[in-house]
Design a protein around this motif. Structure first.
Motif, PDB file in Angstrom:
ATOM      1  N   MET A   1       0.851  -1.174  -0.064  1.00 52.40           N
ATOM      2  CA  MET A   1       0.094  -0.008  -0.060  1.00 52.40           C
ATOM      3  C   MET A   1       1.115   1.572   0.124  1.00 52.40           C
ATOM      4  SD  MET A   1      -2.628   1.524   2.637  1.00 52.40           S
ATOM      5  CE  MET A   1      -4.054   0.162   2.403  1.00 52.40           C
ATOM      6  N   ASP A   2       0.502   2.197  -0.902  1.00 52.65           N
ATOM      7  CA  ASP A   2       1.392   3.436  -0.933  1.00 52.65           C
ATOM      8  C   ASP A   2       1.004   4.414   0.228  1.00 52.65           C
ATOM      9  OD1 ASP A   2       2.784   2.755  -3.308  1.00 52.65           O
ATOM     10  OD2 ASP A   2       1.124   3.695  -4.469  1.00 52.65           O
ATOM     11  N   GLU A   3       1.962   5.031   0.828  1.00 50.93           N
ATOM     12  CA  GLU A   3       1.970   6.025   1.974  1.00 50.93           C
ATOM     13  C   GLU A   3       1.389   7.310   1.271  1.00 50.93           C
ATOM     14  OE1 GLU A   3       0.991   7.568   5.371  1.00 50.93           O
ATOM     15  OE2 GLU A   3       1.676   5.171   5.491  1.00 50.93           O
ATOM     16  N   ARG A   4       0.251   7.635   1.629  1.00 50.89           N
ATOM     17  CA  ARG A   4      -0.372   9.194   0.838  1.00 50.89           C
ATOM     18  C   ARG A   4      -0.039  10.247   2.052  1.00 50.89           C
ATOM     19  NH1 ARG A   4      -5.603   6.287  -1.593  1.00 50.89           N
ATOM     20  NH2 ARG A   4      -5.880   6.214   0.649  1.00 50.89           N
ATOM     21  N   ARG A   5       0.126   9.751   3.258  1.00 52.05           N
ATOM     22  CA  ARG A   5      -0.190  10.886   4.202  1.00 52.05           C
ATOM     23  C   ARG A   5       1.171  12.028   4.000  1.00 52.05           C
ATOM     24  NH1 ARG A   5      -0.181   6.641   8.625  1.00 52.05           N
ATOM     25  NH2 ARG A   5      -2.454   6.128   8.794  1.00 52.05           N
ATOM     26  N   GLN A   6       0.839  13.155   4.094  1.00 52.99           N
ATOM     27  CA  GLN A   6       1.594  14.323   4.129  1.00 52.99           C
ATOM     28  C   GLN A   6       2.404  14.750   5.426  1.00 52.99           C
ATOM     29  OE1 GLN A   6      -0.894  17.233   2.030  1.00 52.99           O
ATOM     30  NE2 GLN A   6      -0.649  16.251   0.103  1.00 52.99           N
ATOM     31  N   LEU A   7       1.582  14.277   6.703  1.00 52.39           N
ATOM     32  CA  LEU A   7       2.112  14.804   7.772  1.00 52.39           C
ATOM     33  C   LEU A   7       1.943  13.588   8.663  1.00 52.39           C
ATOM     34  CD1 LEU A   7      -0.520  17.690   8.491  1.00 52.39           C
ATOM     35  CD2 LEU A   7       1.976  17.861   7.765  1.00 52.39           C
ATOM     36  N   HIS A  35      -3.592  13.975  13.114  1.00 53.29           N
ATOM     37  CA  HIS A  35      -2.755  15.072  12.700  1.00 53.29           C
ATOM     38  C   HIS A  35      -3.657  16.183  12.730  1.00 53.29           C
ATOM     39  CE1 HIS A  35      -3.275  14.259   8.681  1.00 53.29           C
ATOM     40  NE2 HIS A  35      -2.775  12.898   8.754  1.00 53.29           N
ATOM     41  N   LEU A  36      -3.269  17.369  11.874  1.00 57.93           N
ATOM     42  CA  LEU A  36      -4.107  18.311  11.550  1.00 57.93           C
ATOM     43  C   LEU A  36      -4.975  18.252  10.152  1.00 57.93           C
ATOM     44  CD1 LEU A  36      -1.432  21.458  12.270  1.00 57.93           C
ATOM     45  CD2 LEU A  36      -3.454  20.552  13.590  1.00 57.93           C
ATOM     46  N   LYS A  37      -4.811  17.114   9.492  1.00 59.36           N
ATOM     47  CA  LYS A  37      -5.680  16.698   8.506  1.00 59.36           C
ATOM     48  C   LYS A  37      -6.478  15.722   8.432  1.00 59.36           C
ATOM     49  CE  LYS A  37      -2.640  19.140   4.875  1.00 59.36           C
ATOM     50  NZ  LYS A  37      -2.038  19.215   3.723  1.00 59.36           N
ATOM     51  N   ILE A  86      -9.915   8.822   8.542  1.00 61.43           N
ATOM     52  CA  ILE A  86     -10.822  10.025   8.318  1.00 61.43           C
ATOM     53  C   ILE A  86      -9.880  10.969   8.036  1.00 61.43           C
ATOM     54  CG2 ILE A  86     -12.533  11.657   9.454  1.00 61.43           C
ATOM     55  CD1 ILE A  86     -13.218   9.421  11.169  1.00 61.43           C
ATOM     56  N   SER A  87     -10.311  11.688   6.807  1.00 61.96           N
ATOM     57  CA  SER A  87      -9.491  12.945   6.153  1.00 61.96           C
ATOM     58  C   SER A  87     -10.449  14.135   6.319  1.00 61.96           C
ATOM     59  CB  SER A  87      -9.161  12.616   4.805  1.00 61.96           C
ATOM     60  OG  SER A  87      -8.606  13.732   4.396  1.00 61.96           O
ATOM     61  N   PHE A  88     -10.011  15.369   7.134  1.00 65.84           N
ATOM     62  CA  PHE A  88     -10.853  16.109   7.250  1.00 65.84           C
ATOM     63  C   PHE A  88     -10.991  16.981   5.974  1.00 65.84           C
ATOM     64  CE2 PHE A  88      -8.710  16.565  11.664  1.00 65.84           C
ATOM     65  CZ  PHE A  88      -9.283  15.691  12.151  1.00 65.84           C
ATOM     66  N   ASP A  95     -10.589  25.377  15.610  1.00 65.33           N
ATOM     67  CA  ASP A  95     -10.571  23.907  15.937  1.00 65.33           C
ATOM     68  C   ASP A  95      -9.271  23.142  15.502  1.00 65.33           C
ATOM     69  OD1 ASP A  95     -13.207  23.896  17.432  1.00 65.33           O
ATOM     70  OD2 ASP A  95     -13.957  23.298  15.565  1.00 65.33           O
ATOM     71  N   LYS A  96      -8.734  23.689  14.521  1.00 69.07           N
ATOM     72  CA  LYS A  96      -7.290  23.033  14.051  1.00 69.07           C
ATOM     73  C   LYS A  96      -6.241  23.262  15.018  1.00 69.07           C
ATOM     74  CE  LYS A  96      -6.725  23.304   9.380  1.00 69.07           C
ATOM     75  NZ  LYS A  96      -6.458  23.517   8.163  1.00 69.07           N
ATOM     76  N   ASP A  97      -6.416  24.772  15.404  1.00 69.29           N
ATOM     77  CA  ASP A  97      -5.507  25.201  16.379  1.00 69.29           C
ATOM     78  C   ASP A  97      -5.689  24.603  17.859  1.00 69.29           C
ATOM     79  OD1 ASP A  97      -3.558  27.131  17.204  1.00 69.29           O
ATOM     80  OD2 ASP A  97      -5.125  27.959  18.733  1.00 69.29           O
ATOM     81  N   ARG A  98      -6.973  24.106  18.177  1.00 70.25           N
ATOM     82  CA  ARG A  98      -6.960  23.185  19.497  1.00 70.25           C
ATOM     83  C   ARG A  98      -6.209  22.035  19.208  1.00 70.25           C
ATOM     84  NH1 ARG A  98     -13.081  23.252  20.269  1.00 70.25           N
ATOM     85  NH2 ARG A  98     -12.479  21.703  21.854  1.00 70.25           N
ATOM     86  N   ILE A  99      -6.351  21.444  17.946  1.00 68.29           N
ATOM     87  CA  ILE A  99      -5.922  20.182  17.717  1.00 68.29           C
ATOM     88  C   ILE A  99      -4.256  20.303  17.874  1.00 68.29           C
ATOM     89  CG2 ILE A  99      -5.258  18.289  16.243  1.00 68.29           C
ATOM     90  CD1 ILE A  99      -8.190  18.595  15.030  1.00 68.29           C
TER      91      ILE A  99
END
Length: 117
Positions: A1-7, A35-37, A86-88, A95-99
């Protein structure tokens, strides 16, 4: 499986309260990592078959919910639990800042090991 995460994802392993309009009520889940995404989250029951979901969840021990609209990118069953990637799609900057603040405070050792290993 290819890794698609950027973070990188930070291990959370924390029970969370969740509100989802699809199930018309509160539920509990386990936030495995995030993470943030996006995040990996598990439930003890299968969610309705929807590609895009709206949900609100807590990461602190209060009822200050983070509201998101998200894409379910994958599903698997693991030892009687249903695990979702789950991808936001939509999340407020506040809310992103709270994460970000939660990760920065609670995952400091992981951040240190990841960046300075």
């Amino acid at each position: 499986m290819d890794e698609r995460r950027q973070l990188p994802r930070w291990e959370i392993n924390k029970e969370s309260k969740v509100w989802m309009p699809l199930i018309q009520g509160f539920s509990h889940c386990m936030i495995e990592d995030m993470h943030l995404k996006g995040m990996r989250v598990s439930f003890n029951k299968r969610l309705p078959q929807e590609q895009t979901v709206k949900m609100s969840f807590t990461i602190e021990d209060n009822f200050d919910f983070i509201k998101i609209e998200a894409q379910i990118t994958w599903i698997k069953e693991d030892m009687g639990r249903y695990v979702y990637g789950i991808s936001f799609n939509k999340i407020a900057e506040m809310d992103k800042d709270r994460i970000y603040q939660y990760i920065n405070t609670n995952c400091y050792d992981q951040i240190k090991n990841n960046w300075w290993a």
